[in-house]
Design a protein around this motif. Sequence first.
Motif, mmCIF file in Angstrom:
data_model
loop_
_atom_site.group_PDB
_atom_site.id
_atom_site.type_symbol
_atom_site.label_atom_id
_atom_site.label_comp_id
_atom_site.label_asym_id
_atom_site.label_seq_id
_atom_site.Cartn_x
_atom_site.Cartn_y
_atom_site.Cartn_z
ATOM 1 N N THR A 157 0.826 -1.205 0.000
ATOM 2 C CA THR A 157 0.000 0.000 0.000
ATOM 3 C C THR A 157 0.863 1.259 0.000
ATOM 4 O O THR A 157 0.558 2.241 -0.679
ATOM 5 C CB THR A 157 -0.944 -0.023 1.223
ATOM 6 O OG1 THR A 157 -1.964 -0.990 0.976
ATOM 7 C CG2 THR A 157 -1.597 1.321 1.461
ATOM 8 N N SER A 160 2.094 1.663 -3.540
ATOM 9 C CA SER A 160 1.002 1.997 -4.463
ATOM 10 C C SER A 160 0.553 3.439 -4.290
ATOM 11 O O SER A 160 0.235 4.134 -5.253
ATOM 12 C CB SER A 160 -0.188 1.057 -4.252
ATOM 13 O OG SER A 160 0.159 -0.263 -4.604
ATOM 14 N N HIS A 161 0.507 3.885 -3.048
ATOM 15 C CA HIS A 161 0.039 5.246 -2.769
ATOM 16 C C HIS A 161 1.190 6.242 -2.653
ATOM 17 O O HIS A 161 0.954 7.420 -2.431
ATOM 18 C CB HIS A 161 -0.792 5.277 -1.479
ATOM 19 C CG HIS A 161 -2.173 4.745 -1.628
ATOM 20 N ND1 HIS A 161 -3.243 5.543 -1.920
ATOM 21 C CD2 HIS A 161 -2.657 3.487 -1.562
ATOM 22 C CE1 HIS A 161 -4.342 4.804 -1.998
ATOM 23 N NE2 HIS A 161 -4.021 3.544 -1.785
ATOM 24 N N GLY B 11 -8.415 3.909 -3.001
ATOM 25 C CA GLY B 11 -7.608 3.022 -2.164
ATOM 26 C C GLY B 11 -7.207 1.783 -2.922
ATOM 27 O O GLY B 11 -7.993 1.245 -3.690
ATOM 28 N N ASP B 12 -5.967 1.321 -2.724
ATOM 29 C CA ASP B 12 -5.539 0.128 -3.452
ATOM 30 C C ASP B 12 -6.228 -1.106 -2.870
ATOM 31 O O ASP B 12 -6.671 -1.111 -1.721
ATOM 32 C CB ASP B 12 -4.020 -0.027 -3.422
ATOM 33 C CG ASP B 12 -3.479 -0.270 -2.026
ATOM 34 O OD1 ASP B 12 -4.027 0.320 -1.070
ATOM 35 O OD2 ASP B 12 -2.525 -1.045 -1.868
ATOM 36 N N GLY B 65 -1.168 -4.452 -4.115
ATOM 37 C CA GLY B 65 -0.996 -3.085 -4.584
ATOM 38 C C GLY B 65 -1.317 -2.944 -6.057
ATOM 39 O O GLY B 65 -2.009 -3.773 -6.640
ATOM 40 N N TYR B 250 -3.745 -0.920 8.104
ATOM 41 C CA TYR B 250 -3.450 -0.992 6.683
ATOM 42 C C TYR B 250 -3.008 -2.354 6.177
ATOM 43 O O TYR B 250 -3.016 -2.589 4.968
ATOM 44 C CB TYR B 250 -2.427 0.085 6.304
ATOM 45 C CG TYR B 250 -3.030 1.449 6.289
ATOM 46 C CD1 TYR B 250 -3.662 1.928 5.148
ATOM 47 C CD2 TYR B 250 -3.024 2.253 7.417
ATOM 48 C CE1 TYR B 250 -4.244 3.184 5.136
ATOM 49 C CE2 TYR B 250 -3.607 3.510 7.410
ATOM 50 C CZ TYR B 250 -4.218 3.970 6.261
ATOM 51 O OH TYR B 250 -4.797 5.199 6.248
ATOM 52 N N ARG B 253 -5.123 -4.083 3.615
ATOM 53 C CA ARG B 253 -5.192 -3.620 2.228
ATOM 54 C C ARG B 253 -4.240 -4.344 1.296
ATOM 55 O O ARG B 253 -4.462 -4.376 0.090
ATOM 56 C CB ARG B 253 -4.782 -2.137 2.157
ATOM 57 C CG ARG B 253 -5.848 -1.179 2.463
ATOM 58 C CD ARG B 253 -5.573 0.147 1.734
ATOM 59 N NE ARG B 253 -6.593 1.072 2.072
ATOM 60 C CZ ARG B 253 -7.842 0.968 1.632
ATOM 61 N NH1 ARG B 253 -8.189 -0.004 0.814
ATOM 62 N NH2 ARG B 253 -8.747 1.826 2.002
ATOM 63 N N GLY B 254 -3.142 -4.831 1.849
ATOM 64 C CA GLY B 254 -2.069 -5.323 0.991
ATOM 65 C C GLY B 254 -2.006 -6.831 0.925
ATOM 66 O O GLY B 254 -2.947 -7.528 1.274
#
Lengths: 320, 320, 320, 320
Positions: A157, A160-161, B11-12, B65, B250, B253-254
């Motif tokens: 993340t 990616s961000h 958001g990924d 990602g 987080y 997310r990944g």
Amino acid sequence: MKTIGIVTSGGDAPGMNAAIRAVTRIAAYNGMSVIGFERGWEGLISGLVRPLNARSVSGIINMGGTILHTTRCPHIQTSEGRAKAAACLAKHKVDGLVVIGGDGSFRAARALGEKIDTLMVGVPATIDNDVYGTDETIGFDTAVDTAIGMVDKIRDTAISHERMFIVEVMGRKRGFLASMVGLTVGAEIILVPEVPFKEQRLFDIIRANESMGKRSAIIIAAEGIGDTRKLALDIEENTGLETRLSVLGYAQRGGSPTARSRYLASEFGSKAVELLSDDKGGLITTLREGRVMSFSLEESVRTEKPLDPAILKLAEILAT
Amino acid sequence: MKTIGIVTSGGDAPGMNAAIRAVTRIAAYNGMSVIGFERGWEGLISGLVRPLNARSVSGIINMGGTILHTTRCPHIQTSEGRAKAAACLAKHKVDGLVVIGGDGSFRAARALGEKIDTLMVGVPATIDNDVYGTDETIGFDTAVDTAIGMVDKIRDTAISHERMFIVEVMGRKRGFLASMVGLTVGAEIILVPEVPFKEQRLFDIIRANESMGKRSAIIIAAEGIGDTRKLALDIEENTGLETRLSVLGYAQRGGSPTARSRYLASEFGSKAVELLSDDKGGLITTLREGRVMSFSLEESVRTEKPLDPAILKLAEILAT
Amino acid sequence: MKTIGIVTSGGDAPGMNAAIRAVTRIAAYNGMSVIGFERGWEGLISGLVRPLNARSVSGIINMGGTILHTTRCPHIQTSEGRAKAAACLAKHKVDGLVVIGGDGSFRAARALGEKIDTLMVGVPATIDNDVYGTDETIGFDTAVDTAIGMVDKIRDTAISHERMFIVEVMGRKRGFLASMVGLTVGAEIILVPEVPFKEQRLFDIIRANESMGKRSAIIIAAEGIGDTRKLALDIEENTGLETRLSVLGYAQRGGSPTARSRYLASEFGSKAVELLSDDKGGLITTLREGRVMSFSLEESVRTEKPLDPAILKLAEILAT
Amino acid sequence: MKTIGIVTSGGDAPGMNAAIRAVTRIAAYNGMSVIGFERGWEGLISGLVRPLNARSVSGIINMGGTILHTTRCPHIQTSEGRAKAAACLAKHKVDGLVVIGGDGSFRAARALGEKIDTLMVGVPATIDNDVYGTDETIGFDTAVDTAIGMVDKIRDTAISHERMFIVEVMGRKRGFLASMVGLTVGAEIILVPEVPFKEQRLFDIIRANESMGKRSAIIIAAEGIGDTRKLALDIEENTGLETRLSVLGYAQRGGSPTARSRYLASEFGSKAVELLSDDKGGLITTLREGRVMSFSLEESVRTEKPLDPAILKLAEILAT
């Protein structure tokens, strides 16, 4: 040595069950009886006992947590609490007590052991790795691996961000976990309680990275370094780069132990019974110079384990 | 349809790369050119383009990602931003744009698509699963699996310490993630933004559990339900039971996408190109009634996806 | 020392990339140039070179395999092959070569180093852990963890079906992996090439277990112990108990390295550059007595690393 | 409906425990008694019963395998075996029997159900996903995820060594697992029992890949396609490329179920009790058109579930 007691105390650590299994089976193999005390020191004070044998520790080598449960028990720090615990050990004719836990548990064991005949042997098990006299504690390797698994995901993340991330790992007083996690995820910055830092220096490093084209970075911070939430805001304000905070939290404590944590638990548990068989107490089991040995319980609880600055230095160079 | 553009936005989510791969390879297989725009809508506005072909998406199906990077880009919500994006699409002769992202990304796509000829197709990819018109979004399954892996570890500690745990999962507005995580970890209580709750009722459930001998419990709470830190304190104060908070953060997310996220990404990516080949736009790809289909982009962004209360009810019964 | 070369050779091991990263960045930090040779020794013979710098090793610390690729290259064992390799090193002015691999790779390094000025430093990286002079090699810890993860799953099926399972792990000649896996999964029996066994004794142990109510068992066998397929049939025939074979295979070699493998790779890589900076060659980096040190390359390749029988003994007692 | 019986039969699948938990708790919630039969059909024939209640299924939602154990039991296929099973059900006054398993288990359930009053409901749980009438079975998603985790590791080695790999996944008769694994790892070639293939075509694809610079490839093969060992040798001989075989084996069956497998188990278990409460038998629970429903047991066992060729076609295009 006829009867061995086992207590798991303080914060739980992956591999405690493997250690319970090892102590129980090695003791049974040598013809001893084994008694488990439940809920840490509370079990000795309130007499919560559970007989253990080779079968009752079956299938637990790969389980996180502790089947004996654990609590933080301030009562053991009073002379009244210790008197009750001593009476309980006497009642059950426990010749040797294996205390599986960390620094605080060992302190209690030393105080309790001073006035009674039951021999005390500590088995270091804590994800904090902060026990003096041993290079490694049961559970540390698992906690590091769990943490790097989470940070590797956060890195997805972050990249990616194109963001900064502060990842707070456990460690209220010590930075063993943070420094090993930081080194092995390739963190751009590592913050530990043992090494004071200036925010300004962080901003400089981050800006230097950015000028080299690095738009994302991972900062590993031990929880003991202070307010990570504020730090994230300060970084964002001073560098202009989006900064997020992720607190890894309790997931670091649990889970199936790694092979290394199971190995250490097996070796330490075996060593603990060997020491008691030889009528030796007032000791902890340790890994030193790559070998399983014993070390003075007294000296262990009296001394603060130093953090190796070389790891932080290596991590810093490798992150460039 | 000669040239397809791809943008990942918002958001990924794990599986975005698998979707990029699918769109690119299906398009290439059908003789089209593919252009990737970097950093979400910013890439269209600033002209950050990267030509993509079958080889350039090699080895990314299992990566978390997005190789195209993503940002939250308020600029696209202005008519000036949209004008620049439209000019960029015209300059690169993009006939169809595949927008991989969530609700917000689709809103921008609709607005952008209103005034230009480039056809818009949305591919739902968000761990929040909050896109109307599809039963599931890319990344949702991975986020749930990642979260339950962490909660299973926390459960070890909860049981060992006989504690309450509030585990906060992502979901500022919606409880899809929280309810699925809660059901599949066997959480004692699930709290979602869609269903108001009274603290008093929580205390009652916790006390009822305790009276049945359950000394530990997991409460899964979506971040949108309010201040979980305060809730933990309130529970501790009112029930007398130690209560801890863990915010998963987080890491949800990944990570490498699950098979299901990769599968959905492959199907959605393929469908998106099929739609564009048929000169169809203003649509999103969807999974409905177990099949991959398309759905009106307009209707999707205009409608709020309802949370199925049956899952919460089932979870509640199963946790007894 | 101006230019350092890196080659990864023999079977790949998780952590090789972390070692490449460490060598490259430490060398760059000290102002040296770094050249990677691709496809193992073949790269030196055929001149497949890739310049490396701090940026080109970015994002690889958590990747399995080796970005430099590797092969088994018999050509390097000929004087002609070595002559070409020597010429290649001379052409690129490589002052020191870091050879990341196992026993066979070090043998080739020694032979090559005899006639040239380029200093040779070996970095032990093999899942077999069979390099004399070091307690542990890069990749070993990861392979053990991967294997125990698989065996833990197989245990679910073994218990559900009340079956015997033989699980074959890698190790054609040596039992380091098998013995550590066996100890840490709590295998009922461990078979390694170093310790001859009689089938009859296995049958006796299995029957003794069965008479105690143990209806399932895990036997960990190194591939080098012989025909495991036949062994499974023999056990089934002689004990009457359903017996299955599972060969873990190549999945043991890959995957993201554990923290420990990354740590060891970082330390070994750093040490290798330090040795070369001090104009020291003919050495390997080692972990001995818990510390990172160096050891004679000559002595390492000349001596067979002994398997510690104490681990097998401990495993046997703990499995009762 | 007063008493419900549960049996797990055939090969174990991850999520069986979650299904046992769901059936038991939903039944208890509705005031019914629950009896578990141990070791599959053998438990009904030999009267191995275990009363179940809400507490006895605590903490099993995340465990692989089945706490009721399972066997393949040919005895149930005889009229004598069925008579004993019928008598056992009558003795324990079982009004409805939930059969958790696959095709073979359902066949036995149908035969047993023909002559008795006990209602039969099948809950599809098999990693093979080969039950007609449902789009997905409990355990399938977990097996796919476990397999892709292993293949992702093998890919590291394949790429590092620039080799071909044949990875054999489970599936003696059907290719559901192989095709989903193949699609989601991005396999270059997928071989399933349902689609005959010519070796020559494989060689052509491999050579075509090589000519495009692809030096490594993953071939996913269901075990039912024939001798994979021979296939590996043939490929090596005909293409001149090093080719390795890895048989994933029993690790695919075990392990903690994914969220999706737990979800399906919870829904199916709940549905099974609902059907029995409504005095409906001769059914299986199914997932069709994205919804949990029921389907004729008779029709399910009589019909072969077709493999969707579109997935293989999609995988082929995406692998180019």
